[in-house]
Design an enzyme around this catalytic site. Structure first.
Site, PDB file in Angstrom:
ATOM      1  N   ASP A 155       0.831  -1.204   0.000  1.00  0.00           N
ATOM      2  CA  ASP A 155       0.000   0.000   0.000  1.00  0.00           C
ATOM      3  C   ASP A 155       0.867   1.256   0.000  1.00  0.00           C
ATOM      4  O   ASP A 155       0.602   2.217  -0.719  1.00  0.00           O
ATOM      5  CB  ASP A 155      -0.934   0.000   1.216  1.00  0.00           C
ATOM      6  CG  ASP A 155      -1.974  -1.115   1.139  1.00  0.00           C
ATOM      7  OD1 ASP A 155      -2.237  -1.611   0.020  1.00  0.00           O
ATOM      8  OD2 ASP A 155      -2.520  -1.478   2.194  1.00  0.00           O
ATOM      9  N   ARG A 186      -4.339  -2.637  -9.124  1.00  0.00           N
ATOM     10  CA  ARG A 186      -3.560  -1.441  -8.835  1.00  0.00           C
ATOM     11  C   ARG A 186      -2.322  -1.281  -9.714  1.00  0.00           C
ATOM     12  O   ARG A 186      -1.866  -0.156  -9.920  1.00  0.00           O
ATOM     13  CB  ARG A 186      -3.178  -1.411  -7.351  1.00  0.00           C
ATOM     14  CG  ARG A 186      -4.368  -1.109  -6.449  1.00  0.00           C
ATOM     15  CD  ARG A 186      -3.999  -1.132  -4.984  1.00  0.00           C
ATOM     16  NE  ARG A 186      -5.144  -0.747  -4.156  1.00  0.00           N
ATOM     17  CZ  ARG A 186      -5.163  -0.848  -2.829  1.00  0.00           C
ATOM     18  NH1 ARG A 186      -4.112  -1.346  -2.178  1.00  0.00           N
ATOM     19  NH2 ARG A 186      -6.233  -0.466  -2.152  1.00  0.00           N
TER      20      ARG A 186
END
Length: 234
Positions: A155, A186
């Site tokens: 993240d 992502r």
């Protein structure tokens, strides 16, 4: 008793609940896509309570054994969520500013605070205090490009990718295949949106390399309804 959980944020809660309800049981937690962080965090927490914990299969399984005497602490410091501050640190580093984050420090049980160490690699000054971390970014023309394994901080690696557009050389973010199995794909999202800024990006199965241009373009960034995308590009 065995529990399987793909969401790393639930590991500690599962450990506490199962240990309290079934003192003679074992708890095994599994994080499907992140190699290290969740189990390491859980291990630190339960050891502080005097519970015998054993990490198996590298770091993918943590087993809590029967414990008779748990160490109850009269005072317990409750940390803030380190996952909520990455974009602030990256912003300070990219702009040469200073940012102080309170409620976590060098003894943090959260592996994600390692992102502060990554910021030092790109040229930031990092000061660690018991319950806070102070980060000062380098001058704008002194931000370094790096090559780094971010498997355990995927993240945070998104914020690193965005900050890398201001660096003076390429930045390669490695071992983030787990980006592909998050709230959105992502890898595709990060690479696509950074390219909108006029940045060349090489994309591999589990890595990307950001090669900043001399001049960035203004662009409207798509978040893909993913809060981490919104935070990273903010």
């Amino acid at each position: 008793m065995t529990a399987c959980c793909g969401d790393s944020t639930l590991h500690a809660q599962l450990a506490a609940a199962c240990t309290a309800a079934h003192p003679g049981s074992c708890l095994c937690t599994h994080c499907l896509h992140e190699r290290h962080s969740a189990e390491a965090d859980l291990h630190k927490i339960v050891v502080r309570l005097g519970i015998k914990a054993e990490q198996l299969d590298g770091c993918s399984t943590c087993t809590l054994h029967q414990t008779i005497n748990i160490t109850y602490q009269e005072k317990c410091y409750v940390e803030g969520d380190a996952l909520s501050v990455f974009h602030f640190w990256a912003g300070a580093v990219a702009t040469g500013s200073t940012m102080t984050i309170e409620s976590c420090g060098p003894e943090s049980v959260q592996g994600d605070v390692r992102f502060a160490e990554v910021m030092s690699l790109v040229g930031a000054q990092v000061q660690w205090q018991p319950y806070c971390i102070n980060i000062t970014g380098p001058q704008r023309d002194q931000l370094k490009g790096i090559e780094h394994d971010c498997n355990d901080i995927p993240d945070a690696a998104m914020s690193l990718a965005v900050a890398a557009v201001f660096a003076q050389g390429p930045t390669t973010i490695k071992h983030v295949f787990n980006w592909k199995v998050k709230e959105t794909e992502r890898m595709y999202a990060v690479v696509t949106e950074i390219r909108k800024l006029g940045v060349e990006v090489q994309e591999g199965r589990s890595y990307c390399t950001v090669m900043p241009p001399n001049t960035l373009k203004a662009a409207e960034i798509e978040t893909y309804h993913d809060y981490r995308m919104a935070m990273a590009f903010s």
